[in-house]
Write a protein that holds these residues in place. Structure first.
Motif, mmCIF file in Angstrom:
data_model
loop_
_atom_site.group_PDB
_atom_site.id
_atom_site.type_symbol
_atom_site.label_atom_id
_atom_site.label_comp_id
_atom_site.label_asym_id
_atom_site.label_seq_id
_atom_site.Cartn_x
_atom_site.Cartn_y
_atom_site.Cartn_z
ATOM 1 N N VAL A 24 0.827 -1.205 0.000
ATOM 2 C CA VAL A 24 0.000 0.000 0.000
ATOM 3 C C VAL A 24 0.864 1.258 0.000
ATOM 4 C CG1 VAL A 24 -0.235 0.053 2.526
ATOM 5 C CG2 VAL A 24 -1.994 1.129 1.096
ATOM 6 N N VAL A 25 0.379 2.281 -0.698
ATOM 7 C CA VAL A 25 1.026 3.595 -0.730
ATOM 8 C C VAL A 25 0.084 4.577 -0.037
ATOM 9 C CG1 VAL A 25 1.887 5.460 -2.190
ATOM 10 C CG2 VAL A 25 2.222 3.069 -2.881
ATOM 11 N N PHE A 26 0.610 5.278 0.971
ATOM 12 C CA PHE A 26 -0.177 6.222 1.767
ATOM 13 C C PHE A 26 0.370 7.623 1.576
ATOM 14 C CE2 PHE A 26 -0.911 8.570 5.742
ATOM 15 C CZ PHE A 26 -2.282 8.442 5.867
ATOM 16 N N ARG A 27 -0.503 8.528 1.160
ATOM 17 C CA ARG A 27 -0.133 9.928 0.995
ATOM 18 C C ARG A 27 -0.786 10.735 2.107
ATOM 19 N NH1 ARG A 27 -0.661 7.516 -3.780
ATOM 20 N NH2 ARG A 27 1.135 7.607 -5.168
ATOM 21 N N SER A 28 0.056 11.299 2.946
ATOM 22 C CA SER A 28 -0.373 12.029 4.128
ATOM 23 C C SER A 28 -0.546 13.506 3.813
ATOM 24 C CB SER A 28 0.701 11.865 5.218
ATOM 25 O OG SER A 28 0.499 12.788 6.259
#
Length: 138
Positions: A24-28
């Motif tokens: 998973v790629v999480f953009r904060s």
């Protein structure tokens, strides 16, 4: 209802990592670079659960079977109202592989960033200790 929303509304924070793809790629909203991996994103979500108060979803955009969902939410941070949206993309197997969060207003986001830096550091330390213990047990 998206399974992620259902787990958050039930305060089943420990169930969230199982909804995430391993890669998973999480953009904060408060970091310039994305975070990668189920363990890291799981730790971030656990930290968020300690910072947000009274989190409720107001709207869900995307229906059953759709790969893209937008979950609009309201919460409090240190007594300030904060609004946001979780943008989720799921793979064919139903696991979330892309996760982007947007927040407003700036004053609440600034306070959120301050509180998250403390919680995130603690979560990363706990994760590092767990990995070290697992390696030592091998």
């Amino acid at each position: 209802m998206h399974p992620f929303r259902a787990a958050v509304e039930a305060k089943q924070w420990d169930a969230l990592p199982q909804l995430l793809a391993e890669d998973v790629v999480f953009r904060s909203p408060i970091a310039h670079k994305p975070y990668h991996g189920r363990d890291t994103v799981g730790a971030i979500l656990g930290a968020v659960s300690n910072v947000f108060e009274d989190l409720t979803y107001a709207k869900e955009i995307g229906g059953e079977g759709d790969v893209d969902h937008a979950l609009v939410f309201n919460a409090k941070v240190g007594g300030l109202d904060i609004q946001g949206c979780d943008f989720l993309h799921t793979r064919e197997d139903g696991l979330i592989d892309e996760f982007t969060v947007m927040l407003r207003p700036l004053k609440a986001v600034t306070l959120f960033a301050e509180k998250m830096s403390v919680q995130f550091a603690a979560a990363m330390e706990q994760m590092a200790q767990a990995h070290a213990a697992a390696e030592a047990a091998k």
